[in-house]
Write a protein that holds these residues in place. Sequence first.
Motif, short mmCIF file in Angstrom:
data_model
loop_
_atom_site.label_atom_id
_atom_site.label_comp_id
_atom_site.label_asym_id
_atom_site.label_seq_id
_atom_site.Cartn_x
_atom_site.Cartn_y
_atom_site.Cartn_z
N GLY A 11 0.82 -1.21 0.00
CA GLY A 11 0.00 0.00 0.00
C GLY A 11 0.85 1.26 0.00
O GLY A 11 0.53 2.25 -0.67
N LYS A 12 1.95 1.22 0.75
CA LYS A 12 2.87 2.36 0.76
C LYS A 12 3.52 2.54 -0.61
O LYS A 12 3.69 3.67 -1.08
N LEU A 13 3.87 1.43 -1.25
CA LEU A 13 4.45 1.51 -2.59
C LEU A 13 3.48 2.22 -3.53
O LEU A 13 3.87 3.12 -4.28
N SER A 54 11.71 -7.70 -2.36
CA SER A 54 13.03 -8.07 -1.85
C SER A 54 13.79 -6.83 -1.37
O SER A 54 13.43 -5.69 -1.71
N ALA A 55 14.83 -7.04 -0.61
CA ALA A 55 15.62 -5.93 -0.07
C ALA A 55 16.23 -5.09 -1.18
O ALA A 55 16.21 -3.86 -1.11
N GLN A 92 16.04 -0.06 -4.51
CA GLN A 92 15.85 0.58 -5.82
C GLN A 92 14.60 1.46 -5.83
O GLN A 92 14.61 2.56 -6.38
N LEU A 93 13.53 0.97 -5.22
CA LEU A 93 12.30 1.76 -5.14
C LEU A 93 12.52 3.04 -4.35
O LEU A 93 12.02 4.11 -4.73
N CYS A 94 13.27 2.96 -3.27
CA CYS A 94 13.58 4.15 -2.48
C CYS A 94 14.33 5.19 -3.30
O CYS A 94 14.04 6.39 -3.22
N PHE A 120 8.36 2.91 4.24
CA PHE A 120 7.48 1.81 3.85
C PHE A 120 6.85 1.13 5.06
O PHE A 120 5.86 0.42 4.93
N PHE A 121 7.42 1.35 6.24
CA PHE A 121 6.96 0.67 7.44
C PHE A 121 6.26 1.60 8.43
O PHE A 121 5.76 1.14 9.45
#
Length: 75
Positions: free
Chosen positions: A14-16, A52-53, A58-60, A70-71
């Motif tokens: 959801g955060k993504l 994955s980590a 990469q998303l960050c 994200f948390f």
Amino acid sequence: MPILQEKIDRHVGGKLQEFRKAFGLSQDQLAEKLGRDPDIIRQSEEGKRRISADELWQLCVILDVQPNSFFQGID
């Protein structure tokens, strides 16, 4: 899949979606920047696929957010 794991995956997904939309990207555009199939983005946003980590990192970078973002708000 354990209940806590499912909850975390849905929250992170959801955060993504939230960050992607705030950045003004479609799922296809984000997938292209990430070098992944758009289905991966969709499944991740729905919490049906774990991120994955290395993908999270990469998303960050792409979305200009910190990993802990994200948390935030998870119970």
